[in-house]
Each structure stands twice: as structure tokens, then as C-alpha cells.
Design an enzyme around this catalytic site. Structure first.
Site: not given
Ligand SMILES: Cc1cc2nc3c(=O)[nH]c(=O)nc-3n(C[C@H](O)[C@H](O)[C@H](O)COP(=O)(O)OP(=O)(O)OC[C@H]3O[C@@H](n4cnc5c(N)ncnc54)[C@H](O)[C@@H]3O)c2cc1C
Length: 322
Positions: A150, A153-154
Site C-alpha cells: 500500500c 499508506c506506507d
Molecule cells: C498494508 C496496508 C496498509 C494500509 N494502511 C492504510 C492506512 O494507513 N490508512 C488507510 O486508510 N487505509 C490503509 N489501508 C487500506 C485499509 O486497510 C482498507 O481499505 C480497509 O481496512 C478495508 O476495510 P474493509 O472493512 O472494507 O475490509 P477488510 O479490512 O478486508 O475486512 C474484511 C473482513 O471480513 C472478513 N471476512 C471475509 N470473508 C468472510 C467470511 N466469509 N465470513 C466472515 N468474515 C469474513 C475478513 O476476515 C475481514 O476481517 C492499508 C491496507 C494495507 C494492506
């Protein structure tokens, strides 16, 4: 509303009654899922959050510096706070993974890996994505120690350093351009040829700091405690402080497909601006959606979770479901 912050996950599981039919089942316990739960409970929807792992993908990073209200916070701590906030409004939680979803009459039946059946009148899919891995030697070892997925982010951690970006699509191009704000030099490692749109290719050409190497693959990422460089498949060694792998992400949208929710060519769930899918009573939020493909961030997922919960509320309010 009565507030209960005292329950730990084990007690929570014991007090969870799965015989009832929930108004709303949120699948996914990341930023989108927790935010949806906060809003849904404030709308008095009887809500359960089912999550395979607490906090989702942001828990993989130690430093978040762009979530409003927190100058610096770890992804884990930010998600702890999201969950605590949802718990304050007595959302129910189940730590489990949903394996299948079906619909009987107007009720959605969610079957979990742990053998539980959850019944709900509406569903928010907030299942996020998994990063496409390079599967290069050293990738796992140096994850968060110079290997990042990312740039938004980093990138700021690489001020005046030399970095590399793997990938030749729009995402990789935008990461490379983004990184020129910080890094002294940015290599782009492209397996075949640059696939980025002309817009990005023009920007890349204008940046003196960017050097594009095409027809190369990363054979190995090496270093001691942190990344020190990469070895290419042509034997070339390039010294680097950081390597950003940007070869796309894969949405966790298998459940959506099971019940006939529309996905796009890449598998992301198609939503409208209200986070509605093509199926009544099924919403999606966060990284798993086709919305804002170039801007996957916590603040966006949280906002979309809130919007999805608001749409679920209107679904009940308009009494489309009895
Ligand atoms: C290394 C890294 C650093 C980042 N740094 C930043 C930052 O500094 N600032 C920022 O704003 N964004 C950052 N991001 C982006 C950010 O992490 C994401 O945009 C955000 O966290 C996504 O949230 P979400 O809830 O949409 O999905 P996710 O966080 O992916 O959550 C999805 C959840 O659903 C669960 N799940 C999936 N399938 C199932 C199932 N069948 N049954 C039950 N549970 C399930 C998963 O286990 C997970 O817990 C970063 C991303 C990465 C990879």
C-alpha cells in the site's frame, strides 16, 4: 440505550442466541463491518456481526496516520476502538467464518465454518479483499519490514530512500507516481509491458525519479532485518529500501456470487451510491465493492458501512419486509 462494555468474546459467544431472526447480519469484522454495526444499532436494527478475524486488513499495519481524529494509531488499536464503539450499542458478535449463504422465503440463512446457522432479514457484505501475492522468495519474511502492499499508506516512511514498485497496471503506476513525493528514486518492475492507461504512462514519463524496467520478474527479495534489495530473474541486483507490490487484489466475494449478487469482471460487488446490490435487502460496503476502485482506505470503508446500514434501515422503514 443500555451500554455494556464488559463482555469479553467468550462471554459474548455464550450469551448469543442464534434461534432468533436478526434484522441485519453483517459479514466481515473490518472497518466497513464495524462502522455498519454502529449505525445499524443506532437505527435499532437487531444486528449481528460475523467476522473471520477481528479488524480486517488494516490490522496488518502498525501505523495509521490518516484516519481523522487520530494523528497516529496502529491498525489493531483503531479496530479495537471501532469494535468497542459497536459493542457500546449492543451489536452482537460471532467470531466465525461464513461458508455459505442461501435465501428461504424472505430470510437469509448463513452457515458458518463452526456449524452455526444465522438467520437474518437483510445482509451487509463487508468481506474485504486479499492482496494478490507475488510469491517471490523473501516476500513473507520482509512483509512490513520493507515489503508493503500500500503506497498511499506506507510511502511516507521512505523519505529520500530508494524504493521499487512491482506491477505494470494503473495501480502500480499510481503507486510509483505517489512514491516520488517521498523517495529519491523509484524503480518499476514490470513483468511484460506497461499496461497502465496513457494518462498514467504520461505521468510516469514526466517523473525523472522513475525508472521502468520491463520484461523482468523479482526472483528474490533480500536483506537482513529489513529489505536491502532485489534480485531479478535476469540476474541483475538492485539495492532498495522498500518494495511495493501492486499487482492487484482479489475480492472476497464468493458469498455474493452464491446468492446471485452481481459482481464486476474482477469479482468486486457492484453497488450503487446507496451501497445497494442488485438483490433487495443485500448491501455491500468497503474494499469488496466496485466503488472507488482506486481509493481503498479505512475512512472510505467506514463511510460505506454507514451508508449500507442507512440503506438497510430504509429497507425496514419502508416496510418492504414484514
Ligand atoms: C498494508 C496496508 C496498509 C494500509 N494502511 C492504510 C492506512 O494507513 N490508512 C488507510 O486508510 N487505509 C490503509 N489501508 C487500506 C485499509 O486497510 C482498507 O481499505 C480497509 O481496512 C478495508 O476495510 P474493509 O472493512 O472494507 O475490509 P477488510 O479490512 O478486508 O475486512 C474484511 C473482513 O471480513 C472478513 N471476512 C471475509 N470473508 C468472510 C467470511 N466469509 N465470513 C466472515 N468474515 C469474513 C475478513 O476476515 C475481514 O476481517 C492499508 C491496507 C494495507 C494492506
Amino acid at each position: 440505550m443500555k451500554v455494556n462494555l464488559s463482555l469479553n468474546p467468550t462471554e459474548e459467544a455464550q450469551t448469543l442466541n442464534l434461534n432468533q431472526i436478526f434484522d441485519l447480519a453483517i459479514i466481515g469484522s473490518g472497518a466497513a463491518g464495524y462502522s455498519a454495526a454502529i449505525y445499524a444499532r443506532r437505527y435499532s436494527l437487531n444486528t449481528i456481526v460475523i467476522g473471520a478475524d477481528h479488524g480486517g486488513i488494516i490490522t496488518e499495519t502498525n501505523l495509521v496516520e490518516n484516519y481523522p481524529g487520530f494523528k497516529e494509531i496502529s491498525g489493531q488499536e483503531l479496530m479495537n476502538r471501532f469494535k468497542e464503539h459497536a459493542r457500546r450499542y449492543e451489536a452482537k458478535f460471532l467470531d466465525d467464518s461464513i461458508e455459505s449463504i442461501s435465501k428461504e422465503d424472505k430470510i437469509y440463512l448463513l452457515k458458518s465454518q463452526g456449524g452455526k446457522i444465522i438467520k437474518a432479514k437483510s445482509v451487509i457484505l463487508a468481506t474485504g479483499t486479499k492482496r494478490r501475492k507475488l510469491n517471490a522468495l523473501g516476500e513473507e519474511k520482509f512483509r512490513n519490514k520493507g515489503v508493503s502492499y500500500c503506497a498511499i499508506c506506507d510511502g511516507a516512511f521512505y523519505k529520500d530512500k530508494v524504493v521499487g514498485v512491482v506491477g505494470g497496471g494503473d495501480g502500480a503506476a499510481s503507486s510509483a507516481v505517489q512514491l516520488t513525493q517521498y523517495a529519491s528514486k523509484v524503480y518499476m518492475f514490470v513483468r511484460s509491458k506497461l499496461r497502465a492507461e496513457p494518462y498514467w504512462q504520461n505521468l510516469l514519463k514526466k517523473e525523472d525519479k522513475i525508472e521502468i524496467l520491463t520484461g523482468v520478474e523479482i526472483a528474490e527479495i533480500f536483506g537482513n532485518d529489513k529489505v536491502e534489495g532485489v534480485k531479478l530473474n535476469n540476474g541483475q541486483i538492485i539495492g532498495l529500501n522498500g518494495l511495493f507490490i501492486d499487482i492487484g487484489s482479489v475480492p472476497n466475494s464468493e458469498l455474493a456470487k452464491q446468492i446471485g449478487v452481481e459482481t464486476n469482471e474482477q469479482g468486486f460487488i457492484v453497488v450503487n451510491k446507496n451501497m445497494e446490490t442488485n438483490m433487495p435487502g443485500v448491501y455491500a460496503a468497503g474494499d469488496v465493492t466496485d466503488s472507488l476502485p482506486r481509493f481503498k482506505q479505512v475512512v472510505v470503508s467506514a463511510a460505506q458501512g454507514a451508508i449500507a446500514a442507512n440503506s438497510a434501515y430504509h429497507f425496514f422503514k419502508e416496510e418492504r419486509i414484514k
